[in-house]
Design a protein around this motif. Sequence first.
Motif, PDB file in Angstrom:
ATOM      1  N   GLN A   1      22.046 -21.888  12.413  1.00 16.62           N
ATOM      2  CA  GLN A   1      23.268 -22.658  12.686  1.00 16.62           C
ATOM      3  C   GLN A   1      23.823 -22.330  14.067  1.00 16.62           C
ATOM      4  O   GLN A   1      24.332 -23.213  14.766  1.00 16.62           O
TER       5      GLN A   1
ATOM      6  N   SER B   1      22.280 -18.564   9.062  1.00 18.65           N
ATOM      7  CA  SER B   1      23.377 -18.377  10.019  1.00 18.65           C
ATOM      8  C   SER B   1      22.853 -18.389  11.448  1.00 18.65           C
ATOM      9  O   SER B   1      23.461 -18.986  12.342  1.00 18.65           O
TER      10      SER B   1
ATOM     11  N   PRO C   1      19.191 -25.326   9.875  1.00 21.08           N
ATOM     12  CA  PRO C   1      20.637 -25.053   9.854  1.00 21.08           C
ATOM     13  C   PRO C   1      21.335 -25.533   8.588  1.00 21.08           C
ATOM     14  O   PRO C   1      22.379 -25.020   8.233  1.00 21.08           O
ATOM     15  N   ASP C   2      20.755 -26.556   7.900  1.00 19.77           N
ATOM     16  CA  ASP C   2      21.381 -27.051   6.677  1.00 19.77           C
ATOM     17  C   ASP C   2      20.920 -26.287   5.435  1.00 19.77           C
ATOM     18  O   ASP C   2      21.108 -26.750   4.308  1.00 19.77           O
ATOM     19  N   SER C   3      20.288 -25.114   5.637  1.00 20.09           N
ATOM     20  CA  SER C   3      19.822 -24.217   4.568  1.00 20.09           C
ATOM     21  C   SER C   3      18.504 -24.647   3.938  1.00 20.09           C
ATOM     22  O   SER C   3      18.017 -23.980   3.027  1.00 20.09           O
TER      23      SER C   3
ATOM     24  N   GLN D   1      21.587 -24.071  16.335  1.00 23.39           N
ATOM     25  CA  GLN D   1      21.639 -25.499  16.042  1.00 23.39           C
ATOM     26  C   GLN D   1      20.246 -26.123  16.069  1.00 23.39           C
ATOM     27  O   GLN D   1      20.051 -27.234  16.577  1.00 23.39           O
TER      28      GLN D   1
END
Length: 480
Positions: free
Chosen positions: A57, A54, A80-82, A60
Amino acid sequence: MGTAPTEILAFPSIKAIVRDNGTAEVVVAGNSRLVPGGESLQDLRNNALALVVSEAQILQRPVRVRIEDPDGHGELIVHPDSAVESVSYVPHPSRRRSQTAVTTPKTVAPAVTETIPEPASAPVEEAATVVKSQPWAPAPAGHEAGPDTGAEMTGPVAEASLERRSLKETSFLVSEPVLEPATQGWRGSLTRLGFRMAPSPEELAERDDIRTVSQHWPGPRTIAVVNRKGGANKTPTVVMLSAILARYSGAATVAWDNNESQGTLGWRTEKGVHNRSVLDLIDSSTELLSPSTNAAEIAKFVHHQTADKFDVLRSDENDEGDHEVTAEDVDIAHQVLTRYYRLVVMDSGNTARAANWRRMIEHTDQLVVPVTAVEDRAEAARLTLQTLQSRGGHDAQLARNAVVIVSESTDAKRSMSGEALKRAKAEAQRIADGFEPFVRAVVRIPYDPALVNGPIRYDALQPATQRAWLAATAAVAKGF
């Protein structure tokens, strides 16, 4: 993923800690966030990683995170895309095991293989092999996790494993901070009667917001409050953000009316014993920037808010209106203010093309877009964000990281039936939902008559309004 671990910024400092007592926390820039519990140690790891994702994200970009758990410690890169990459993982050593730090930039799920020789008194026929995998980083999609290789312990290495551990590897400070008992609601009432009660989730959330807005950040921070439509609640937003930041953080805070002509911030705040404005400050900038000038000299140009603890720099109130603030004026004033203040909250005019508006954006660290729950104000807010996005670079980054504050319509609240009030709340929610996919955070503010006319005071607001503005300010502060 295209980014070498050495290129990932170590700011903000992030640490994920999982304990064998079933608790965990993620600490971001010194601000601790409790991790939801789970049925297993791995559940806690996964929940901690979700909080770090989180944060990535919000920023970014990938982030570095130091990890500690009952099995070992190390460092990860979290995207950010895990996606998760392991930089290193060091299992906690035992008296008869060596420790091997595994450095694997761009490799997921490293592991440590340890070879333990049989005791000297027993026949040595075959060494036992123990595989300890990296528990934080899952194997990449499409691959099966297999045993990883490590250096086998033979000769001097096996003897070194029997050496005593360094005192730097342990600590007696293992106690958790004592959670203060409840002070609010029926739990607080029981606490005052002598029954120590844990705080409710709502009180814990409020405490977390207070901790967030009470931080001191390195270097000055500038907040710009923008919407190209008048009547969008810009000035009340500037006052509330300034009051809450000044009250809770204790940091020197100034609200600056950066209107290209005459703004209204001075009308909604307390006036000092003089009539000076931003033009007077600019004229005296050489003196104010001199190393020999005392910090108290800034009081000649700003208007202190005695209850809410921040200062106001008013816009030009010349009746002739013959001066329009230039980009150079903004540079000079900002240089002066960031010498005397840690937090600068800027009000703005309605022209995104104006030179002073554009230069304000260049100095901005966090963008705030207020909007009342009326269609044309919301559309103006959307166009303001769209304009910044189209400019790219710093402007677009500010738009993506913006906080939108949706206030319930003040005009519609004055004489409404219960059904009409429900429709007004629904409209505010519709607008908030519309902005949510495009910005970092959206916060709703209830209607409060204390914000409609006259000077604005934090203490005059209803408790629900105060709580909502605290949440909004915390959302802003998280962008610092």
